[in-house]
Design a protein around this motif. Sequence first.
Motif, PDB file in Angstrom:
ATOM      1  N   TRP A   6       0.834  -1.209   0.000  1.00  0.00           N
ATOM      2  CA  TRP A   6       0.000   0.000   0.000  1.00  0.00           C
ATOM      3  C   TRP A   6       0.866   1.255   0.000  1.00  0.00           C
ATOM      4  CZ3 TRP A   6      -5.054  -0.054  -0.943  1.00  0.00           C
ATOM      5  CH2 TRP A   6      -5.764  -1.238  -0.736  1.00  0.00           C
ATOM      6  N   GLY A   7       1.956   1.227   0.771  1.00  0.00           N
ATOM      7  CA  GLY A   7       2.864   2.371   0.800  1.00  0.00           C
ATOM      8  C   GLY A   7       3.529   2.611  -0.540  1.00  0.00           C
ATOM      9  N   LEU A   8       3.920   1.531  -1.206  1.00  0.00           N
ATOM     10  CA  LEU A   8       4.535   1.662  -2.528  1.00  0.00           C
ATOM     11  C   LEU A   8       3.530   2.185  -3.551  1.00  0.00           C
ATOM     12  CD1 LEU A   8       6.634  -1.626  -2.529  1.00  0.00           C
ATOM     13  CD2 LEU A   8       7.550   0.704  -2.574  1.00  0.00           C
ATOM     14  N   ALA A   9       2.252   1.822  -3.382  1.00  0.00           N
ATOM     15  CA  ALA A   9       1.211   2.353  -4.280  1.00  0.00           C
ATOM     16  C   ALA A   9       1.092   3.868  -4.132  1.00  0.00           C
ATOM     17  CB  ALA A   9      -0.132   1.682  -3.986  1.00  0.00           C
ATOM     18  N   ILE A  10       1.181   4.358  -2.879  1.00  0.00           N
ATOM     19  CA  ILE A  10       1.135   5.805  -2.659  1.00  0.00           C
ATOM     20  C   ILE A  10       2.384   6.466  -3.238  1.00  0.00           C
ATOM     21  CG2 ILE A  10       1.103   7.611  -0.887  1.00  0.00           C
ATOM     22  CD1 ILE A  10      -0.453   5.644   0.891  1.00  0.00           C
ATOM     23  N   ALA A  11       3.545   5.829  -3.049  1.00  0.00           N
ATOM     24  CA  ALA A  11       4.785   6.367  -3.617  1.00  0.00           C
ATOM     25  C   ALA A  11       4.701   6.432  -5.141  1.00  0.00           C
ATOM     26  CB  ALA A  11       5.973   5.506  -3.189  1.00  0.00           C
ATOM     27  N   GLN A  12       4.103   5.409  -5.748  1.00  0.00           N
ATOM     28  CA  GLN A  12       3.915   5.405  -7.202  1.00  0.00           C
ATOM     29  C   GLN A  12       2.979   6.535  -7.625  1.00  0.00           C
ATOM     30  OE1 GLN A  12       5.341   3.311  -9.543  1.00  0.00           O
ATOM     31  NE2 GLN A  12       4.334   4.528 -11.123  1.00  0.00           N
ATOM     32  N   ALA A  13       1.943   6.790  -6.831  1.00  0.00           N
ATOM     33  CA  ALA A  13       1.018   7.886  -7.141  1.00  0.00           C
ATOM     34  C   ALA A  13       1.737   9.225  -7.110  1.00  0.00           C
ATOM     35  CB  ALA A  13      -0.149   7.875  -6.152  1.00  0.00           C
ATOM     36  N   LEU A  14       2.613   9.417  -6.116  1.00  0.00           N
ATOM     37  CA  LEU A  14       3.371  10.667  -6.028  1.00  0.00           C
ATOM     38  C   LEU A  14       4.325  10.801  -7.214  1.00  0.00           C
ATOM     39  CD1 LEU A  14       4.182  10.518  -2.206  1.00  0.00           C
ATOM     40  CD2 LEU A  14       2.571  12.065  -3.324  1.00  0.00           C
ATOM     41  N   LEU A  15       4.983   9.709  -7.582  1.00  0.00           N
ATOM     42  CA  LEU A  15       5.890   9.728  -8.733  1.00  0.00           C
ATOM     43  C   LEU A  15       5.133  10.058 -10.014  1.00  0.00           C
ATOM     44  CD1 LEU A  15       8.835   8.921  -9.820  1.00  0.00           C
ATOM     45  CD2 LEU A  15       7.772   6.739 -10.379  1.00  0.00           C
ATOM     46  N   SER A  16       3.997   9.393 -10.231  1.00  0.00           N
ATOM     47  CA  SER A  16       3.219   9.624 -11.446  1.00  0.00           C
ATOM     48  C   SER A  16       2.642  11.039 -11.481  1.00  0.00           C
ATOM     49  CB  SER A  16       2.076   8.597 -11.539  1.00  0.00           C
ATOM     50  OG  SER A  16       2.583   7.284 -11.599  1.00  0.00           O
ATOM     51  N   SER A  17       2.276  11.571 -10.314  1.00  0.00           N
ATOM     52  CA  SER A  17       1.792  12.950 -10.251  1.00  0.00           C
ATOM     53  C   SER A  17       2.873  13.910 -10.717  1.00  0.00           C
ATOM     54  CB  SER A  17       1.374  13.308  -8.823  1.00  0.00           C
ATOM     55  OG  SER A  17       0.317  12.499  -8.380  1.00  0.00           O
ATOM     56  N   GLY A  18       4.095  13.646 -10.277  1.00  0.00           N
ATOM     57  CA  GLY A  18       5.219  14.466 -10.730  1.00  0.00           C
ATOM     58  C   GLY A  18       5.442  14.358 -12.221  1.00  0.00           C
ATOM     59  N   ASN A  19       5.293  13.140 -12.772  1.00  0.00           N
ATOM     60  CA  ASN A  19       5.459  12.944 -14.217  1.00  0.00           C
ATOM     61  C   ASN A  19       4.441  13.754 -15.001  1.00  0.00           C
ATOM     62  OD1 ASN A  19       7.367  11.122 -13.401  1.00  0.00           O
ATOM     63  ND2 ASN A  19       6.286   9.313 -14.092  1.00  0.00           N
ATOM     64  N   ILE A  20       3.171  13.695 -14.570  1.00  0.00           N
ATOM     65  CA  ILE A  20       2.112  14.422 -15.271  1.00  0.00           C
ATOM     66  C   ILE A  20       2.326  15.928 -15.142  1.00  0.00           C
ATOM     67  CG2 ILE A  20      -0.370  14.876 -15.308  1.00  0.00           C
ATOM     68  CD1 ILE A  20      -0.771  11.955 -14.393  1.00  0.00           C
ATOM     69  N   LEU A  21       2.788  16.355 -13.967  1.00  0.00           N
ATOM     70  CA  LEU A  21       3.104  17.768 -13.762  1.00  0.00           C
ATOM     71  C   LEU A  21       4.181  18.226 -14.742  1.00  0.00           C
ATOM     72  CD1 LEU A  21       2.637  20.249 -11.890  1.00  0.00           C
ATOM     73  CD2 LEU A  21       4.488  19.374 -10.467  1.00  0.00           C
ATOM     74  N   LEU A  22       5.230  17.407 -14.901  1.00  0.00           N
ATOM     75  CA  LEU A  22       6.314  17.745 -15.828  1.00  0.00           C
ATOM     76  C   LEU A  22       5.826  17.800 -17.273  1.00  0.00           C
ATOM     77  CD1 LEU A  22       9.309  15.671 -14.423  1.00  0.00           C
ATOM     78  CD2 LEU A  22       9.157  18.150 -14.555  1.00  0.00           C
ATOM     79  N   VAL A  23       4.987  16.833 -17.657  1.00  0.00           N
ATOM     80  CA  VAL A  23       4.435  16.819 -19.008  1.00  0.00           C
ATOM     81  C   VAL A  23       3.652  18.107 -19.278  1.00  0.00           C
ATOM     82  CG1 VAL A  23       2.714  15.704 -20.489  1.00  0.00           C
ATOM     83  CG2 VAL A  23       4.357  14.317 -19.235  1.00  0.00           C
ATOM     84  N   SER A  24       2.985  18.615 -18.246  1.00  0.00           N
ATOM     85  CA  SER A  24       2.143  19.800 -18.398  1.00  0.00           C
ATOM     86  C   SER A  24       2.951  21.072 -18.637  1.00  0.00           C
ATOM     87  CB  SER A  24       1.264  19.994 -17.155  1.00  0.00           C
ATOM     88  OG  SER A  24       0.473  18.857 -16.908  1.00  0.00           O
ATOM     89  N   VAL A  25       4.188  21.154 -18.084  1.00  0.00           N
ATOM     90  CA  VAL A  25       4.899  22.435 -18.108  1.00  0.00           C
ATOM     91  C   VAL A  25       6.242  22.425 -18.839  1.00  0.00           C
ATOM     92  CG1 VAL A  25       3.802  23.141 -15.945  1.00  0.00           C
ATOM     93  CG2 VAL A  25       6.033  22.045 -15.867  1.00  0.00           C
ATOM     94  N   SER A  26       6.875  21.256 -19.019  1.00  0.00           N
ATOM     95  CA  SER A  26       8.254  21.242 -19.536  1.00  0.00           C
ATOM     96  C   SER A  26       8.381  21.856 -20.925  1.00  0.00           C
ATOM     97  CB  SER A  26       8.795  19.810 -19.540  1.00  0.00           C
ATOM     98  OG  SER A  26       9.018  19.356 -18.233  1.00  0.00           O
ATOM     99  N   ALA A  27       7.482  21.477 -21.836  1.00  0.00           N
ATOM    100  CA  ALA A  27       7.567  22.021 -23.192  1.00  0.00           C
ATOM    101  C   ALA A  27       7.300  23.529 -23.199  1.00  0.00           C
ATOM    102  CB  ALA A  27       6.575  21.316 -24.101  1.00  0.00           C
TER     103      ALA A  27
END
Length: 388
Positions: A6-27
């Motif tokens: 369950w903890g790793l699932a939350i860690a994955q959610a935080l990682l994926s949130s960061g990925n989507i955030l980067l996709v939104s602003v990097s370009a």
Amino acid sequence: MPLTVWGLAIAQALLSSGNILLVSVSALIGRYLAAEPWLITLPVACQFLGLILSTLPAAHLMQRLGRKSGFVLGNLVGLLGTWVALQGLASTSLALFACGTFLIGVAIGVGQQYRFAALEACDSGLHARAISLVMAGGVLAAVIGPNLAVWSRDWYPDNPYGGAFYGLFGLYLVALLLILLLPLPVARPVDRAEAVRSYRELFRQPLLLAAVASGMIGYGIMVLLMTATPLAMDHHQHDFPATASVIQWHVLGMFVPSFFTGYLIRRFTTRRVILWGCSALALSVAVNLSGQGYWHYWWGLLLLGVGWNFTFIGATHLLSFSYRPAEKAKVQGINEFLVFGAAAVGSLFAGQGVVLLGWSWLNLLSLPWILLVFALILRLDRRSAATA
């Protein structure tokens, strides 16, 4: 299900949130900082480069030091990357900002090991459900990532994009604290007497070949068509809200099935779930070829997300049957390198593919690769299929 999963699932959610955030602003940041048009996507390219280059070392590092130490180091690199990116924004330096996204890419590459760590934290009978649960964290990311990109625009008065990296810093900090608290499995000494097969010997196994191909092609095609969709929709006169809606439902299609993919694997076997994923990918192509209306894109991208989920989770589960304990880092590392290398190729080819070939031909060129995975899975003998 153990608390660690369950903890790793939350860690994955935080990682994926960061990925989507980067996709939104990097370009957008690249366009703001770049002196030449061809340099706009340099930060995105550096992020992928960091991700790909970190996959093999991360797997071997964790086998030597343990999952906790590896994930802590990964999150520390992510924190450093966000600080460097903020310095690049403050000094309007594209090179410094790209260095920051490279380090963030390294952290993302290390974080891809969360799903493998979940396998080690539970009994073999729970493996399929554990992988699904960790990947289901992406549902939370689909909510956090885009909204954080919007909310953070007012956090940094001098730059509308700086707040996104303060948000990213916060996500990595929470993930770091979570990893420090989780009872992750410690490193186990490798039996030096156990023979470790060469890559040539390993890839002679139909099981490993099918697993890696499923992950590579499922991920590569998903990224290719997902990245090309906004360009195709703009070309066919769809407005931005329509495009954003299609992408949002695509992300939900990617992660919502994770809540029951593990059950499907246990009920119907891994091989059958991957075949269903291939069928969903092929159906997505068929829908995309049938028209250019909003609902064609909506259904096409939703099916694309479901197809990715079934092939990627199925491939991860299938991979776990293809190596001995001493070969774990070697096989997991090369799998991540190849899978995310395919995703990088898909993202880089998407723009040029739409311009040079067109949306229809881009979809048609995806079909042979889907059929290849279909053939490799069907080729598995009964003993290999029963084991998985």
